[in-house]
Design an enzyme around this catalytic site. Structure first.
Site, PDB file in Angstrom:
ATOM      1  N   ASP A  99      63.404  36.854  58.582  1.00  0.00           N
ATOM      2  CA  ASP A  99      64.478  35.888  58.808  1.00  0.00           C
ATOM      3  C   ASP A  99      65.333  36.316  59.986  1.00  0.00           C
ATOM      4  O   ASP A  99      65.375  37.491  60.357  1.00  0.00           O
ATOM      5  CB  ASP A  99      65.353  35.764  57.557  1.00  0.00           C
ATOM      6  CG  ASP A  99      66.020  34.399  57.442  1.00  0.00           C
ATOM      7  OD1 ASP A  99      65.957  33.613  58.409  1.00  0.00           O
ATOM      8  OD2 ASP A  99      66.593  34.112  56.377  1.00  0.00           O
ATOM      9  N   GLU A 131      64.658  34.099  64.634  1.00  0.00           N
ATOM     10  CA  GLU A 131      63.581  33.862  63.665  1.00  0.00           C
ATOM     11  C   GLU A 131      62.241  34.344  64.206  1.00  0.00           C
ATOM     12  O   GLU A 131      61.464  34.995  63.498  1.00  0.00           O
ATOM     13  CB  GLU A 131      63.508  32.367  63.331  1.00  0.00           C
ATOM     14  CG  GLU A 131      64.753  31.775  62.699  1.00  0.00           C
ATOM     15  CD  GLU A 131      64.826  32.011  61.198  1.00  0.00           C
ATOM     16  OE1 GLU A 131      63.953  32.723  60.663  1.00  0.00           O
ATOM     17  OE2 GLU A 131      65.755  31.480  60.563  1.00  0.00           O
ATOM     18  N   ASP A 143      62.032  30.781  56.143  1.00  0.00           N
ATOM     19  CA  ASP A 143      62.744  29.516  55.947  1.00  0.00           C
ATOM     20  C   ASP A 143      62.912  28.757  57.262  1.00  0.00           C
ATOM     21  O   ASP A 143      63.616  27.753  57.312  1.00  0.00           O
ATOM     22  CB  ASP A 143      64.104  29.741  55.281  1.00  0.00           C
ATOM     23  CG  ASP A 143      65.019  30.663  56.090  1.00  0.00           C
ATOM     24  OD1 ASP A 143      64.965  30.615  57.334  1.00  0.00           O
ATOM     25  OD2 ASP A 143      65.786  31.423  55.475  1.00  0.00           O
ATOM     26  N   HIS A 192      68.697  29.515  51.047  1.00  0.00           N
ATOM     27  CA  HIS A 192      69.984  29.394  50.348  1.00  0.00           C
ATOM     28  C   HIS A 192      69.890  28.469  49.128  1.00  0.00           C
ATOM     29  O   HIS A 192      70.732  27.598  48.931  1.00  0.00           O
ATOM     30  CB  HIS A 192      71.067  28.876  51.298  1.00  0.00           C
ATOM     31  CG  HIS A 192      71.129  29.635  52.581  1.00  0.00           C
ATOM     32  ND1 HIS A 192      71.781  29.155  53.692  1.00  0.00           N
ATOM     33  CD2 HIS A 192      70.626  30.836  52.947  1.00  0.00           C
ATOM     34  CE1 HIS A 192      71.673  30.021  54.677  1.00  0.00           C
ATOM     35  NE2 HIS A 192      70.963  31.052  54.244  1.00  0.00           N
ATOM     36  N   ASP A 235      67.431  37.357  54.659  1.00  0.00           N
ATOM     37  CA  ASP A 235      68.525  36.545  55.187  1.00  0.00           C
ATOM     38  C   ASP A 235      69.813  37.354  55.277  1.00  0.00           C
ATOM     39  O   ASP A 235      70.526  37.316  56.280  1.00  0.00           O
ATOM     40  CB  ASP A 235      68.711  35.314  54.290  1.00  0.00           C
ATOM     41  CG  ASP A 235      69.880  34.455  54.712  1.00  0.00           C
ATOM     42  OD1 ASP A 235      69.657  33.490  55.464  1.00  0.00           O
ATOM     43  OD2 ASP A 235      71.020  34.724  54.288  1.00  0.00           O
TER      44      ASP A 235
END
Length: 241
Positions: free
Chosen positions: A14, A54, A76, A130, A142
């Site tokens: 992440d 990312e 993500d 999240h 994250d």
């Protein structure tokens, strides 16, 4: 390198950018076949976009894993995943031009990742960010990326940081934070830490005061990290994420 030949690695990568572009960082966390976190790493990027962060996280993870080891990467970022799986062939055919005719953004990173993926057994898996009851590895990555973006300092097991970053409650699948009561309604002797919620640690960690805490112990938000309720570090305030 992490993992051994023929052992399957489950990992998450992440990135974070506080401003997009802004202070940015990247992170990855790798687990064994049962999903138990084993190693992690994070690093700063100075000022960069979220997309760069990312892609860098994926690049650094691929660099840290043996080419002959099957690897599952949870991310993500749909941009990073699509860039290296769906859009890359077309960009190559078009001389590294987008469908609109413009130059491909972050080309060097994409080319580097393409090289690292060549001939390897790598599966990229999208996981929403999240979310309550979300992917725990993604939540750790994250948080580590967010911490790196904020501190602009590298961290990880290779640097002696064996405690995993503890995700914020809403990112670790914990129940939503309760609404704070007005000061007049707050009961004394309840272990309050200035209104910060107290949760059960999913992983071992280290309090800002320097004392470690085991998984399963009660912790609360202290500045930019988590630690013991009632620790003097509570005077620093909750801090910004």
């Amino acid at each position: 390198m992490i993992g051994a030949m023929n052992d399957r690695i489950i990992a998450a990568a992440d990135g974070s950018s506080k401003g997009n572009p802004g202070r940015a960082g990247w992170a990855w966390v790798a687990a064994d076949e049962q999903g138990r976190p084993q190693r992690w790493e994070s690093g700063p990027l100075g000022t960069a976009t979220n997309n760069v962060a990312e892609l860098t996280a994926l690049e650094r993870l691929l660099e840290a894993t043996p080419p002959g080891t099957p690897l599952e990467v949870r991310m993500d970022s749909q941009y990073a995943m699509k860039a290296v799986t769906q859009w890359l062939p077309g960009w190559k055919r078009n001389g590294w031009r987008t469908s609109g005719g413009g130059p491909v953004a972050n080309r060097e990173l994409v080319e580097r990742i393409d090289t690292l993926l060549s001939g390897r057994d790598v599966e990229l898996v999208y996981v929403p960010a999240h979310q309550q009851d979300g992917d725990p590895l993604n939540a750790i990555a994250d948080q580590a990326a967010s911490d790196a973006a904020g501190t602009q300092e590298p961290a990880g097991t290779a640097l002696g940081h064996h405690e995993l970053p503890v995700p914020a409650p809403e990112r670790a699948g914990a129940p939503p934070r309760a609404k704070r009561k007005a000061p007049a309604q707050r009961k004394r002797g309840s272990g309050s830490t200035g209104g910060a919620p107290t949760i059960t640690a999913k992983f071992a960690g280290r309090c800002p005061c320097g004392t470690g805490y085991p998984a399963g112990s009660k912790i609360t938000k202290l500045g930019k990290g988590w630690g013991h309720p009632g620790c003097p570090a509570t005077e620093q305030g909750a801090g910004d994420r």
